[in-house]
Design a protein around this motif. Structure first.
Motif, mmCIF file in Angstrom:
data_model
loop_
_atom_site.group_PDB
_atom_site.id
_atom_site.type_symbol
_atom_site.label_atom_id
_atom_site.label_comp_id
_atom_site.label_asym_id
_atom_site.label_seq_id
_atom_site.Cartn_x
_atom_site.Cartn_y
_atom_site.Cartn_z
ATOM 1 N N MET A 1 17.887 -5.242 2.045
ATOM 2 C CA MET A 1 16.530 -5.742 1.943
ATOM 3 C C MET A 1 16.557 -7.023 1.098
ATOM 4 O O MET A 1 17.172 -7.071 0.047
ATOM 5 C CB MET A 1 15.659 -4.681 1.286
ATOM 6 N N THR A 29 5.962 -8.683 1.131
ATOM 7 C CA THR A 29 7.406 -8.573 0.931
ATOM 8 C C THR A 29 8.104 -7.960 2.139
ATOM 9 O O THR A 29 7.469 -7.346 3.003
ATOM 10 C CB THR A 29 7.715 -7.717 -0.305
ATOM 11 N N ASP A 30 9.406 -8.100 2.137
ATOM 12 C CA ASP A 30 10.244 -7.493 3.166
ATOM 13 C C ASP A 30 10.074 -5.977 3.148
ATOM 14 O O ASP A 30 9.960 -5.342 4.198
ATOM 15 C CB ASP A 30 11.704 -7.887 2.917
ATOM 16 N N GLN A 33 6.699 -5.137 4.893
ATOM 17 C CA GLN A 33 6.663 -5.306 6.349
ATOM 18 C C GLN A 33 7.459 -4.207 7.044
ATOM 19 O O GLN A 33 7.125 -3.788 8.138
ATOM 20 C CB GLN A 33 7.108 -6.705 6.771
ATOM 21 N N LYS A 34 8.515 -3.696 6.396
ATOM 22 C CA LYS A 34 9.280 -2.593 6.987
ATOM 23 C C LYS A 34 8.479 -1.298 6.964
ATOM 24 O O LYS A 34 8.567 -0.495 7.892
ATOM 25 C CB LYS A 34 10.611 -2.425 6.258
ATOM 26 N N PRO A 95 9.578 -12.491 6.537
ATOM 27 C CA PRO A 95 8.412 -12.243 5.676
ATOM 28 C C PRO A 95 8.212 -13.274 4.566
ATOM 29 O O PRO A 95 7.091 -13.447 4.093
ATOM 30 C CB PRO A 95 8.674 -10.853 5.098
ATOM 31 N N TYR A 96 9.269 -13.966 4.159
ATOM 32 C CA TYR A 96 9.133 -14.934 3.077
ATOM 33 C C TYR A 96 8.908 -16.357 3.585
ATOM 34 O O TYR A 96 8.780 -17.283 2.798
ATOM 35 C CB TYR A 96 10.353 -14.869 2.150
#
Length: 123
Positions: A1, A29-30, A33-34, A95-96
């Motif tokens: 991640m 954040t990553d 989104q997961k 995501p960033y």
């Protein structure tokens, strides 16, 4: 991640990138989104140009869950990324790279989490 070192984080899984003395871009954040799954809609509840402290200002809808957007401080909105209306699932890929809002506030960045503190939060 992926959790970049050059960003600030909130306990509500938002990242902030400083782009000026008092200006930031905000995204999710990553990790978030997961958890959400494939993002199919982003809804902003922006009636005024100010986001109040700890008030929900939008939602991210995905295949696994709906995610409220909440900031720990009061901010003034300077720009909205309307490009996400067409392809919100781009956030799942990077995501960033995709931000929701550009905001301005006279706050101390020590009020946010560092990447090390955020890593501890999501463990």
């Amino acid at each position: 991640m992926l959790i970049p070192k050059n960003l600030y984080y909130t306990e509500n899984h938002l990242w902030l990138r400083k782009i000026g003395l008092y200006d930031f871009c905000i995204g999710i954040t990553d990790f978030a989104q997961k958890e959400i799954g494939e993002i199919n809609l982003i809804e902003f509840n922006l009636e005024e140009n100010t986001i109040e402290e700890k008030k929900t200002w939008g939602f991210v809808y995905g295949t696994h869950k709906t995610f409220p957007l909440i900031l720990p401080n009061e901010f003034t909105i300077t720009d909205v990324n309307i490009m996400l209306n067409e392809n919100p699932s781009h956030i799942n890929i990077a995501p960033y790279s995709y931000w929701f809002l550009s905001i301005s506030a006279d706050i101390c960045t020590s009020e946010f989490l560092t990447n090390k503190e955020y890593i501890q939060l999501i463990k």
